[in-house]
Design a protein around this motif. Structure first.
Motif, mmCIF file in Angstrom:
data_model
loop_
_atom_site.group_PDB
_atom_site.id
_atom_site.type_symbol
_atom_site.label_atom_id
_atom_site.label_comp_id
_atom_site.label_asym_id
_atom_site.label_seq_id
_atom_site.Cartn_x
_atom_site.Cartn_y
_atom_site.Cartn_z
ATOM 1 N N THR A 1 -36.141 23.328 0.930
ATOM 2 C CA THR A 1 -36.885 23.038 2.273
ATOM 3 C C THR A 1 -36.975 24.470 2.996
ATOM 4 N N ILE A 2 -37.306 25.440 3.200
ATOM 5 C CA ILE A 2 -36.871 26.470 4.318
ATOM 6 C C ILE A 2 -38.686 26.612 4.624
ATOM 7 N N LYS A 3 -38.682 26.611 5.887
ATOM 8 C CA LYS A 3 -39.433 27.673 7.138
ATOM 9 C C LYS A 3 -39.092 28.759 8.236
ATOM 10 N N SER A 4 -40.018 29.416 7.381
ATOM 11 C CA SER A 4 -39.983 30.961 8.526
ATOM 12 C C SER A 4 -40.258 30.608 9.274
ATOM 13 N N VAL A 5 -40.043 30.924 10.140
ATOM 14 C CA VAL A 5 -40.273 31.736 12.121
ATOM 15 C C VAL A 5 -40.073 32.047 12.760
ATOM 16 N N ILE B 1 -35.860 39.974 23.457
ATOM 17 C CA ILE B 1 -36.238 40.897 24.393
ATOM 18 C C ILE B 1 -37.493 41.824 24.921
ATOM 19 N N ALA B 2 -37.841 41.941 23.589
ATOM 20 C CA ALA B 2 -39.371 42.668 24.036
ATOM 21 C C ALA B 2 -39.489 43.012 22.283
ATOM 22 N N TRP B 3 -39.093 41.971 21.126
ATOM 23 C CA TRP B 3 -39.598 41.647 19.768
ATOM 24 C C TRP B 3 -39.141 40.802 19.568
ATOM 25 N N ASP B 4 -39.552 39.941 18.314
ATOM 26 C CA ASP B 4 -39.554 39.309 17.359
ATOM 27 C C ASP B 4 -38.222 39.198 16.359
ATOM 28 N N ILE B 5 -37.073 38.117 16.477
ATOM 29 C CA ILE B 5 -36.207 38.029 15.521
ATOM 30 C C ILE B 5 -36.589 37.307 13.983
ATOM 31 N N ALA B 6 -36.558 37.668 13.025
ATOM 32 C CA ALA B 6 -37.591 36.787 11.995
ATOM 33 C C ALA B 6 -36.292 35.515 11.770
ATOM 34 N N ALA B 7 -36.443 34.618 10.804
ATOM 35 C CA ALA B 7 -35.264 33.710 10.538
ATOM 36 C C ALA B 7 -36.059 33.041 9.778
ATOM 37 N N ASP B 8 -34.943 31.810 9.097
ATOM 38 C CA ASP B 8 -35.420 30.878 7.958
ATOM 39 C C ASP B 8 -34.788 29.385 8.785
ATOM 40 N N ILE B 9 -35.459 28.204 8.886
ATOM 41 C CA ILE B 9 -35.066 27.603 8.882
ATOM 42 C C ILE B 9 -34.471 26.509 7.712
ATOM 43 N N HIS B 10 -33.046 26.173 7.774
ATOM 44 C CA HIS B 10 -32.980 25.316 5.978
ATOM 45 C C HIS B 10 -33.051 23.842 6.529
ATOM 46 N N PHE B 11 -33.520 23.001 6.307
ATOM 47 C CA PHE B 11 -33.658 21.144 6.842
ATOM 48 C C PHE B 11 -33.051 20.998 5.597
ATOM 49 N N PRO B 12 -32.276 20.031 5.881
ATOM 50 C CA PRO B 12 -31.696 19.010 5.751
ATOM 51 C C PRO B 12 -31.933 18.255 4.165
#
Length: 313
Positions: free
Chosen positions: A4-8, A13-24
């Motif tokens: 179960t992963i959600k990309s956010v 500062i002036a751009w976005d960080i790409a991240a994946d949230i891994h849920f239990p």
């Protein structure tokens, strides 16, 4: 393990960080979960060991895990590309924590950090300078500043700075960016060049189907490496490193120096609770994805995280 992963995207500062949230498993957004920020190695990305190995394992153990791409790398923003700047790399952690604290299902008082290889060195520095992290885990942690001063720079840091200055001047005047590949193009080429297990095994991990990923570039913008030359992941650790931590390292030393760096932070840190785990017969890159080595690491890491971050409430 949890799938179960959600990309956010996380504002920086002036751009976005790409991240994946891994849920239990059996995630319930009405509960409050402990969380862990998971940081990838140098030249890697969130789809590799920080996400698909350690991120999944920690999520399966009950933690909300955020694996993110460094600024200028992977799916994150920032230009020019392939910048490996320790100051920005550590700053990324702070923006990720800013974001995590807005999630209603995360307990803001129970956030830890884990990093692998260079991400481990950055994780220690982040834990030293942002006390919102309650504990720290370094998996075969490497100090990128030390690495650039030594083996990556031919043990000639001043000479490296001269070359970087000239190259940056050329690029500012319109020349093409000089993007270096940290690794040989193939395992065969690596074996011709060296007997160092880190270089050979890194090439096997990043340049073959074993660990290859679209954003795992293993590349660096040479002219921008000057920021790393004067940087030390463990600077002021004797005073500022107060958080509990565990460093896991293989007992087979390699050229990237994680064995040495793990022992250095363990010796220097002012933390009252600190532990170093040396796994016999294990090399640096076995800790990326080799099942037995990873399990041995997690057998020590997960109880540590449970002790300091607790479980969902």
């Amino acid at each position: 393990m949890s799938e179960t992963i959600k990309s956010v995207t996380i504002p920086n500062i002036a751009w976005d960080i790409a991240a994946d949230i891994h849920f239990p498993p059996n995630f319930d957004e009405k509960k409050k979960y402990p969380a862990v920020v998971s940081a990838h190695p140098i030249g890697s990305c969130k789809e590799q060991t920080s996400g698909n190995v350690y991120g999944k394992a920690m999520a399966e153990a009950g933690f909300v895990v955020v694996a993110f791409d460094a600024s200028f790398q992977g799916g994150s923003g920032g230009k020019p590309r392939f910048v490996e700047n320790p100051e920005f790399r550590v700053s990324d952690f702070r923006y990720v924590v800013d974001y995590i604290q807005t999630l209603r299902y995360v307990d803001a008082e129970r956030i830890g950090v884990l990093g692998i290889c260079g991400g481990g060195g950055y994780a220690f520095n982040a834990a030293m300078t942002d006390y919102r992290f309650k504990c720290c885990v370094g998996i075969t942690p490497a100090n990128f500043g030390r690495l650039v001063r030594e083996s990556f720079g031919g043990f000639d840091p001043a000479g490296s700075l001269e070359k970087m200055a000239k190259q940056r001047t050329l690029e500012a005047q319109g020349a093409d960016r000089f993007v270096i590949d940290f690794l040989p193009p193939s395992v065969d080429e690596a074996k011709k060049m060296t007997t160092d297990p880190d270089t050979i095994e890194a090439t096997e991990y990043y340049k073959t189907d074993r660990g290859k990923a679209p954003c795992g570039a293993t590349s660096g913008l040479f002219s921008f490496n000057s920021a790393a030359l004067a940087w030390d992941a463990f600077n002021h650790a004797e005073v500022l490193m107060t958080r509990p931590f565990i460093a896991v390292v293989g007992g087979v030393p390699g050229g990237f120096g994680a064995y040495r760096d793990a022992h250095e932070i363990h010796g220097r840190a002012g933390s009252k609770e600190k532990e170093i785990v040396v796994l016999p017969g294990v090399s640096h890159y076995m800790l990326y994805d080799e099942p037995k080595a990873v399990k041995a690491a997690l057998d020590r890491v997960l109880p540590f995280l449970n002790k300091h971050l607790g479980v969902a409430e």
